[in-house]
Structure formats: structure tokens, C-alpha cells
Design a protein around this motif. Structure first.
Motif, short mmCIF file in Angstrom:
data_model
loop_
_atom_site.label_atom_id
_atom_site.label_comp_id
_atom_site.label_asym_id
_atom_site.label_seq_id
_atom_site.Cartn_x
_atom_site.Cartn_y
_atom_site.Cartn_z
N SER A 177 0.84 -1.19 0.00
CA SER A 177 0.00 0.00 0.00
C SER A 177 0.88 1.24 0.00
N GLY A 178 0.25 2.41 -0.15
CA GLY A 178 0.98 3.67 -0.14
C GLY A 178 0.37 4.64 0.87
N VAL A 212 -3.03 3.13 2.22
CA VAL A 212 -4.00 3.31 1.12
C VAL A 212 -3.67 2.33 0.00
N SER A 213 -4.65 1.57 -0.45
CA SER A 213 -4.43 0.61 -1.54
C SER A 213 -4.08 1.35 -2.83
N PRO A 214 -3.21 0.78 -3.65
CA PRO A 214 -2.83 1.45 -4.91
C PRO A 214 -4.06 1.75 -5.77
N GLY A 215 -4.02 2.90 -6.44
CA GLY A 215 -5.13 3.29 -7.30
C GLY A 215 -5.24 4.80 -7.38
N THR A 216 -6.27 5.27 -8.07
CA THR A 216 -6.51 6.70 -8.21
C THR A 216 -7.68 7.11 -7.33
N VAL A 235 -1.99 6.75 -6.05
CA VAL A 235 -1.27 6.11 -4.95
C VAL A 235 -0.62 4.84 -5.47
N ASP A 236 0.68 4.72 -5.24
CA ASP A 236 1.44 3.53 -5.63
C ASP A 236 1.99 2.84 -4.39
N ALA A 237 2.13 1.53 -4.47
CA ALA A 237 2.65 0.76 -3.34
C ALA A 237 4.07 1.22 -3.01
#
Length: 360
Positions: A177-178, A212-216, A235-237
């Protein structure tokens, strides 16, 4: 908008045109939160300062999604809860406040410093920090900082004492997660991630949104007297996305101001013009102000000398107060000597004098 439809029977005749007019109704994007407490007359704060009221009352026009409501009253332990708001609906919060019987403090330090400190989900400030006015017993302590694992443990608070907790945070290894660091100018803006309330920006440091899980994601900041700020965040891992916003005033003719009030220790009562407003750390938006009047702020915590400040507040101003409270030093009492003690001392002096003369 809501879907519009109308039924027509038959078909138009040759060469006929049937005029259709549709008046679309906007989809309701807001709801309400009704807040009651026992006892009544408590301060209820929505999303850490975005709006506030005195119980019993209702927050209206609240955006749909997850929100936080904190209820506090002098002499009672604060109450905090998360509540989901649905379009056009009213969500209910009932806070049964527990009177302070015995309280203590919790001093929390971390390596590295600057982690967000939460006690029983209530934000207390950035480490190193003393959380004061806590009920005796067990409390859940949580620390959050970007790039590090969230830390949580149970700590015990003893009556009229300060308990100490020192934590070394562990870096995230092989992250899945990020994190997002959020700040704004002015600070004190409520932050929503995909419609869920996550906290508020602070003058002392960024708001850490961790795990926060990766994604927009869509991130929105709201502060009374300013235009909403909206941005997309990727958000990137293993990485930390940074969002810093310069909020734009909504109007030059505003008659409201905002305040961010902190204290060391936290958990102190805040009074503005002798009216109770909540406990530190405290953010307040939508404060009606008159530029011709003087406003006083008093911060009180048992065992500490009250902090007071006063001055003129201009419309649109964001007032930030950091109060370092000083412990009250109990005066040293001198117990007078009894007559018997004085007589005994004089006899001993006389005895020693006789011995010294004999030696001479």
C-alpha cells in the motif's frame, strides 16, 4: 440528476411532432446528522471543526459519505464516532457522556518524532505529545506516520499521574500500500478521500493518510469561507503522494473566521468569550466575528495554570493558538516546631556545651 420518464400511448400521426419537455430534478447529494447527548448542552463538532453546534441539534447539508462527530462537555470524557450520511437521509448520533471521576495523563514519544497521535481514535497532536485529562484505566494508543507501519497498543492511565510510552516506529518493508501526506494554506481544512472523512490539515505538520491501496482517488479539502479544493491522487505501493493546496477565499465579504487551538498537554477545555467550545486540539470554522469587538480565549486543564489570550479577530482570519500549559506548583508548607521539640533541642545544646568545657 434523477432519471425522467413519461409514457405516451399510440404513435404520432404522419407529419405530427410531439413536443416533450423534461424538468430534471437534481439528485440529492447531501443529508443531515442529528446529534443528541446526555447531558445536553455539549459541544458537537463535525469533521474536527468543519461545523459545530450545541446539543441537541442537527447538522444540515452534510455531503454524503463517512463523517466524524465529536461531542465534549467540561467535566466529562469526550465522545467520538464515525457516521455514514446517505442522500436525503438523517443519521442519528446519541452520546452518553461519562463524568470525570479520576483522570491522568499519557506522555507519548516516538522515533522518529512527528507521528500523528490518537487516543481512543481521538486525535491528540503530533509526537512528542502529552495527552491530558484521560479517564483512569485502559486506552488504545495509535501512531501514524507515512513510510512507517501504524502502531497500536493499550496503555494504562493512573489517577493524578503521567504514564510514559516510548515507541520506535518500524519502516514498511515490502509494502503493498501507499501513503498520502496532505497540507493546506491556511490549515484546518477537512480532508475527504473518495467521500470518506480522513482528518484535517494542521499547522504543525501534514495529515498522514496511511495504508492506502494502490489506485486513483479523489481528494477534497473543505474549509468554511474558502472554495472546495478537489484533486485526483495516484497512490502507488511503497510511495507517498503529497498534496499541498493553497485554498482560495470564497468571498471577500465574509463575516466568519476560523481557529485552530492546541495545548501541551492536550485535552484542555477551550472557552471563547466565556462560552465552552470543546477540548484541545480543537478546530472551529464558521465562527461569526465582529471586527470592532475583542475576543478572549481561555484554555483550562486541572493541575495547570489557565492560558488566556485576547485580541481582535478579522473576518476571514485563521487564528492559530499553541498553548504550553504550566503545572501549578504547590506551595511548600513549613510545619512549626512544637514546644517539646524546642525544649529538647535546647537541652541537647546545653549538654554538648558541658562536655566541651570538660574537654578543655
Amino acid at each position: 440528476y434523477e432519471t425522467w420518464s413519461q409514457f405516451y400511448s399510440g404513435n404520432p400521426a404522419a407529419g405530427q411532432t410531439i413536443a416533450v419537455f423534461a424538468s430534471l430534478t437534481p439528485v440529492v447529494q447531501t443529508g443531515s446528522i442529528s446529534v443528541a447527548s446526555s447531558p445536553a448542552g455539549a459541544s458537537a463538532v463535525l469533521d474536527n471543526g468543519y461545523d459545530h453546534l450545541t446539543t441537541d441539534g442537527t447538522f444540515s447539508g452534510v455531503s454524503t459519505g463517512l463523517h466524524n462527530v465529536r461531542v465534549s462537555k467540561s467535566g466529562y470524557q469526550p465522545y467520538s464516532t464515525s457516521i455514514q450520511v446517505k442522500p436525503g437521509g438523517t443519521s442519528n448520533v446519541y452520546a452518553t457522556l461519562i463524568a470525570n471521576q479520576q483522570t491522568g495523563s499519557l506522555s507519548v514519544s516516538s522515533n522518529p518524532v512527528g507521528a500523528g497521535l490518537y487516543v481512543d481514535t481521538i486525535y491528540q497532536g503530533l509526537t512528542n505529545q502529552i495527552a491530558g485529562n484521560l479517564a483512569v484505566g485502559s486506552h488504545t494508543v495509535t501512531l501514524k506516520k507515512s513510510g512507517y507501519k501504524d502502531y497500536s497498543q493499550t496503555a494504562t492511565v493512573n489517577s493524578a499521574q503521567t504514564s510514559y510510552l516510548s515507541v520506535t516506529l518500524s519502516p514498511v518493508m515490502s509494502p503493498t500500500s501507499g501513503d498520502i501526506d496532505v497540507s493546506s494554506t491556511p490549515s484546518g481544512a477537512s480532508v475527504y478521500l473518495n467521500g470518506e472523512y480522513k482528518g484535517e490539515t494542521r499547522a504543525s505538520g501534514p495529515l498522514y493518510i496511511t495504508g492506502v491501496s494502490p489506485g486513483t482517488y479523489t481528494l477534497v479539502m473543505k474549509k468554511a469561507g474558502y472554495q472546495d479544493y478537489t484533486t485526483a491522487v495516484q497512490v502507488d505501493a511503497g510511495s507517498t503522494a503529497t498534496v499541498s493546496a493553497a485554498l482560495v477565499p470564497a468571498s471577500t465579504s465574509t463575516t466568519i473566521a476560523s481557529a485552530e487551538i492546541f495545548s501541551q498537554p492536550s485535552g484542555a477545555d477551550v472557552l471563547i468569550n466565556n462560552a465552552y467550545k470543546g477540548i484541545t486540539p480543537l478546530s472551529l470554522d464558521n465562527i461569526p466575528v465582529d471586527a470592532t469587538k475583542t475576543y478572549s480565549v481561555e484554555i483550562r486543564l486541572a493541575g495547570y495554570t489557565p492560558y488566556t489570550a485576547s485580541g481582535v479577530i478579522k473576518p476571514g482570519q485563521n487564528v492559530v493558538i499553541n498553548a504550553a500549559l504550566s503545572p501549578i506548583v504547590s506551595p511548600t508548607t513549613v510545619t512549626p516546631l512544637s514546644l517539646g521539640t524546642v525544649v529538647a533541642a535546647l537541652s541537647l545544646i546545653g549538654f554538648l556545651s558541658v562536655i566541651l568545657k570538660k574537654k578543655q
